[in-house]
Design a protein around this motif. Structure first.
Motif, PDB file in Angstrom:
ATOM      1  N   ALA A  29       0.827  -1.206   0.000  1.00  0.00           N
ATOM      2  CA  ALA A  29       0.000   0.000   0.000  1.00  0.00           C
ATOM      3  C   ALA A  29       0.863   1.258   0.000  1.00  0.00           C
ATOM      4  O   ALA A  29       1.999   1.266   0.473  1.00  0.00           O
ATOM      5  CB  ALA A  29      -0.930   0.001   1.210  1.00  0.00           C
ATOM      6  N   LYS A  30       0.301   2.328  -0.543  1.00  0.00           N
ATOM      7  CA  LYS A  30       0.950   3.631  -0.575  1.00  0.00           C
ATOM      8  C   LYS A  30       0.055   4.663   0.107  1.00  0.00           C
ATOM      9  O   LYS A  30      -1.165   4.548   0.093  1.00  0.00           O
ATOM     10  CB  LYS A  30       1.215   4.077  -2.020  1.00  0.00           C
ATOM     11  CG  LYS A  30       2.093   3.123  -2.814  1.00  0.00           C
ATOM     12  CD  LYS A  30       3.508   3.051  -2.255  1.00  0.00           C
ATOM     13  CE  LYS A  30       4.396   2.153  -3.102  1.00  0.00           C
ATOM     14  NZ  LYS A  30       5.764   2.031  -2.544  1.00  0.00           N
ATOM     15  N   PHE A  31       0.683   5.662   0.684  1.00  0.00           N
ATOM     16  CA  PHE A  31      -0.076   6.730   1.314  1.00  0.00           C
ATOM     17  C   PHE A  31      -0.729   7.626   0.263  1.00  0.00           C
ATOM     18  O   PHE A  31      -0.137   7.915  -0.775  1.00  0.00           O
ATOM     19  CB  PHE A  31       0.836   7.599   2.196  1.00  0.00           C
ATOM     20  CG  PHE A  31       1.079   7.028   3.564  1.00  0.00           C
ATOM     21  CD1 PHE A  31       0.187   7.278   4.605  1.00  0.00           C
ATOM     22  CD2 PHE A  31       2.186   6.228   3.805  1.00  0.00           C
ATOM     23  CE1 PHE A  31       0.406   6.747   5.866  1.00  0.00           C
ATOM     24  CE2 PHE A  31       2.416   5.691   5.064  1.00  0.00           C
ATOM     25  CZ  PHE A  31       1.526   5.953   6.094  1.00  0.00           C
ATOM     26  N   ILE A  49      -3.069   5.496   4.682  1.00  0.00           N
ATOM     27  CA  ILE A  49      -2.721   4.251   4.012  1.00  0.00           C
ATOM     28  C   ILE A  49      -3.797   3.226   4.351  1.00  0.00           C
ATOM     29  O   ILE A  49      -4.262   3.152   5.498  1.00  0.00           O
ATOM     30  CB  ILE A  49      -1.309   3.777   4.448  1.00  0.00           C
ATOM     31  CG1 ILE A  49      -0.803   2.656   3.549  1.00  0.00           C
ATOM     32  CG2 ILE A  49      -1.264   3.394   5.925  1.00  0.00           C
ATOM     33  CD1 ILE A  49       0.689   2.364   3.723  1.00  0.00           C
ATOM     34  N   GLN A  50      -4.235   2.438   3.340  1.00  0.00           N
ATOM     35  CA  GLN A  50      -5.343   1.513   3.552  1.00  0.00           C
ATOM     36  C   GLN A  50      -5.130   0.224   2.760  1.00  0.00           C
ATOM     37  O   GLN A  50      -4.497   0.224   1.701  1.00  0.00           O
ATOM     38  CB  GLN A  50      -6.670   2.134   3.094  1.00  0.00           C
ATOM     39  CG  GLN A  50      -7.069   3.387   3.827  1.00  0.00           C
ATOM     40  CD  GLN A  50      -8.421   3.911   3.387  1.00  0.00           C
ATOM     41  OE1 GLN A  50      -9.440   3.602   3.986  1.00  0.00           O
ATOM     42  NE2 GLN A  50      -8.442   4.716   2.341  1.00  0.00           N
ATOM     43  N   GLY A  58      -4.310   3.318   8.330  1.00  0.00           N
ATOM     44  CA  GLY A  58      -3.415   4.116   9.152  1.00  0.00           C
ATOM     45  C   GLY A  58      -3.352   5.542   8.660  1.00  0.00           C
ATOM     46  O   GLY A  58      -3.632   5.839   7.498  1.00  0.00           O
ATOM     47  N   GLY A  59      -2.995   6.428   9.553  1.00  0.00           N
ATOM     48  CA  GLY A  59      -2.837   7.829   9.207  1.00  0.00           C
ATOM     49  C   GLY A  59      -1.584   8.391   9.838  1.00  0.00           C
ATOM     50  O   GLY A  59      -1.247   8.053  10.981  1.00  0.00           O
ATOM     51  N   MET A 270      -9.507  10.089  11.778  1.00  0.00           N
ATOM     52  CA  MET A 270      -8.773   9.033  11.075  1.00  0.00           C
ATOM     53  C   MET A 270      -8.275   7.966  12.038  1.00  0.00           C
ATOM     54  O   MET A 270      -7.886   6.869  11.635  1.00  0.00           O
ATOM     55  CB  MET A 270      -7.611   9.624  10.276  1.00  0.00           C
ATOM     56  CG  MET A 270      -6.467  10.193  11.089  1.00  0.00           C
ATOM     57  SD  MET A 270      -5.234   8.964  11.550  1.00  0.00           S
ATOM     58  CE  MET A 270      -4.173   9.932  12.634  1.00  0.00           C
ATOM     59  N   SER A 271      -8.279   8.262  13.348  1.00  0.00           N
ATOM     60  CA  SER A 271      -7.796   7.301  14.338  1.00  0.00           C
ATOM     61  C   SER A 271      -8.741   6.123  14.536  1.00  0.00           C
ATOM     62  O   SER A 271      -8.357   5.117  15.141  1.00  0.00           O
ATOM     63  CB  SER A 271      -7.597   8.004  15.684  1.00  0.00           C
ATOM     64  OG  SER A 271      -8.834   8.469  16.201  1.00  0.00           O
TER      65      SER A 271
END
Length: 304
Positions: A29-31, A49-50, A58-59, A270-271
């Protein structure tokens, strides 16, 4: 003396370093980046990123915002001025593997520019912390995590780890569940210069803490990512995620600050995990690994 522009620039560099390293850890995965501006002043870079090999969501977010504080925030901070500048990095990673822990970190700086008047003590401070929320508490991993943090703290001041570890135990506590969110870590707020610590020292500590994230999490991911797990363990992961969600929505100071200062809602929330479950009155089997984990979600455990 360090200034807010330098702090902001160095925090952005740390964000870049962490994102590049996490992409390498995941391997797939990429941000995705979204730059945003805050209506009251300032803005930030949200990076998400997902759906990766190991990183489900994640953030790694950076912000530098300014403007006027709401009356409720002024009251809670016990300050008179209403102008503010705040910058920082906030990270939350939710893995897709129940034996890989959730991790959170933030480093931040706050000041009130109008307080910088010759002959007066300016209103400014650093805050931050890092904590670990394992779905299953693995003793060796917990000790590694805390020992690494202790080594970072000890390099800057002799009682940082002891003081900030106790603070984390108290802060990351879900009162309505009578359990800690995870195995703690360190947490500090309103850290200011004094006779023993200069502003430069505190800033260097803040950056060292930020740069501890990658060696810590890379090690914990690689220790556990290839282990097999069952569907029951995955369901327990979703149950533990619900506790994480409860803490962030009910108690987390950063969430409250963001909401009350008209922050960007997608960045603030995002958490939260992509999937969580609330099973009514869930009770783990006696003697199970799930029961062991619950028994270790207590304050005051000496992992280091």
């Amino acid at each position: 003396m360090i200034n807010k522009e330098q702090i902001s620039a160095d925090y952005q560099q740390i964000q870049d370093e962490i994102c590049a390293a996490l992409e390498q850890v995941d391997g797939q995965a990429k941000f995705e980046e979204e730059k945003w501006e805050r209506e009251g002043g300032g803005g930030g870079r949200t990076r998400i990123i997902q759906n990766g090999n190991i990183l489900e969501k994640g953030g790694v977010n950076f912000s530098a915002v300014h403007g006027n504080l709401p009356a409720s925030i002024k009251k809670s901070l016990q300050i008179e001025q209403d102008d503010f500048f705040a910058t920082g990095i906030s990270i939350v990673i939710h893995p897709n593997h129940p034996l890989v822990p959730i991790i959170h970190m933030n480093i931040r700086y706050f000041e009130m520019p109008s307080s910088f008047v010759e002959g007066r003590q300016p209103v400014r401070w650093f805050g931050g912390g890092i904590d670990l929320t394992p779905h299953y508490v693995i003793d060796d991993d917990a000790r590694f995590f805390h020992q690494y943090l202790k080594s970072v703290c000890d390099a800057y001041y002799h009682d940082f780890y002891h003081r900030f570890k106790l603070w984390a135990d108290d802060y990351f506590y879900i009162k309505h569940r009578n359990e800690t969110r995870g195995i703690g870590g360190i947490f500090y707020d309103r850290l200011t210069a004094n006779d023993e610590l200069s502003w430069d020292n505190i800033f260097e500590f803040s950056k060292a803490l930020g740069r501890s994230f990658i060696p810590i999490y890379t090690e914990l991911v690689n220790r556990n990512r290839t282990k097999e797990f069952t569907d029951d363990q995955q369901q327990w992961q979703y149950q533990r995620r619900s506790r994480y969600t409860e803490f962030n929505l009910v108690y987390d100071a950063g969430t409250k600050f963001g909401l009350e200062t008209n922050g960007r809602i997608e960045s603030i929330l995002m958490s939260l995990p992509p999937t969580a479950k609330w099973i009514y009155n869930y009770q783990p089997q006696p003697g199970s690994e799930e029961e062991k984990t619950l028994s270790l979600l207590k304050k005051g455990i000496n992992w280091a």
